[in-house]
Design an enzyme around this catalytic site. Sequence first.
Site, PDB file in Angstrom:
ATOM      1  N   LYS A 172       0.855  -1.188   0.000  1.00  0.00           N
ATOM      2  CA  LYS A 172       0.000   0.000   0.000  1.00  0.00           C
ATOM      3  C   LYS A 172       0.884   1.228   0.000  1.00  0.00           C
ATOM      4  O   LYS A 172       2.041   1.190   0.445  1.00  0.00           O
ATOM      5  CB  LYS A 172      -0.908   0.031   1.241  1.00  0.00           C
ATOM      6  CG  LYS A 172      -2.192   0.804   1.049  1.00  0.00           C
ATOM      7  CD  LYS A 172      -3.182   0.051   0.172  1.00  0.00           C
ATOM      8  CE  LYS A 172      -4.525   0.774   0.100  1.00  0.00           C
ATOM      9  NZ  LYS A 172      -5.520  -0.024  -0.639  1.00  0.00           N
ATOM     10  N   GLY A 178     -20.925   5.581   4.494  1.00  0.00           N
ATOM     11  CA  GLY A 178     -20.032   5.959   3.410  1.00  0.00           C
ATOM     12  C   GLY A 178     -20.651   5.706   2.057  1.00  0.00           C
ATOM     13  O   GLY A 178     -20.908   4.566   1.686  1.00  0.00           O
TER      14      GLY A 178
END
Length: 350
Positions: free
Chosen positions: A87, A182
């Site tokens: 990441k 979200g």
Amino acid sequence: MDTEQNQEFVFTHRDYHSHEGVFFGHDETTGFKGIIAIHSRKRGPALGGMRMSLYPDEPAALSDVLRLSEGMTYKAAAAELKLGGGKMVVLADPKKEKTKDLLLSAGRFVQLLSGAYITAEDSGTNLEDMLVINQATEYVVGIKSGDPSRLTAYGTYLGIKACVEFKLGKKELRGLKVAIQGIGNVGSKLAEYLYQDGCQLTVTDTGEEKVKRLSENNIKFNFVKPEEIFSQTVDIVSPNARGAVLNENTVPQLKCTIVAGAANNQLAEEKIGSRLFEKDILYAPDYIINAGGLLNVYMEVENPDKYDDKVAHRRCEPIYQRLRNIFTESQKRKIPTHKIAMEMALRNLK
């Protein structure tokens, strides 16, 4: 550009779990500051998105990249892909500080690792950004396959159907109440799938423009404040924003039978998964249910010239059965689902 490894701080960090490498990049001329974490390359090169965010401080950014990269390892392993986990986080406000020069600096930072890490779009970055980054590094995917969020949402939708069939004994979602935390790229697409199937939606988000956009798509929903979403009386709670949202504060509030969403690292601590199990709430392990986006970009890794959207959707279909297998094993052995999922991932890492 400077690169360094802050060994003393990283190795004692609570979220450092035998990561292969953590690399810090800084370009004074463009203002770029970024961290790449490679958790494992046992199955192949470490792949994970480039997240751009205005973190409260550098330790918060480090924690995020460590947790996210580890999750990518398990996601790829559970899906049996020839990839490792990595990441990248860029410490910048994507709405105010994102420039072409900063993106090019990010690309050069990726290039320094010579393919050990492959990047892609993530929260705060998009396809246009990847096209710029591609000018500075060849190690980027998502260029031909496009926005991976639509596949992440599709896989999550299939996962929710698996949860409902296992826990509620229903093959259809019509009439079920779902609370969605979200409604960004993934959450809004998931909301469309669920609404089309007849679900009653309650949503929340901190971005007013996202709520407006969802309404403009002719989706009916009830909006609540962010702090109220976990206390809704619903069948399903679906986290689709930041991680660690299932914690000591939110889990006691839950009035649902299923937790299934696309957010990464939903469990603030490992013991939270056991708490859900004790409350008889079926939890869909995040790196199992949200693997659709990774399955999508993996097609570019396999063969950059032969991306097929229909094939990408078909590759998401095993998510349904993979979750059913985890749920069945959890019920049989009386072990929380997150532990069964981890066993599956670790078997594939041997």
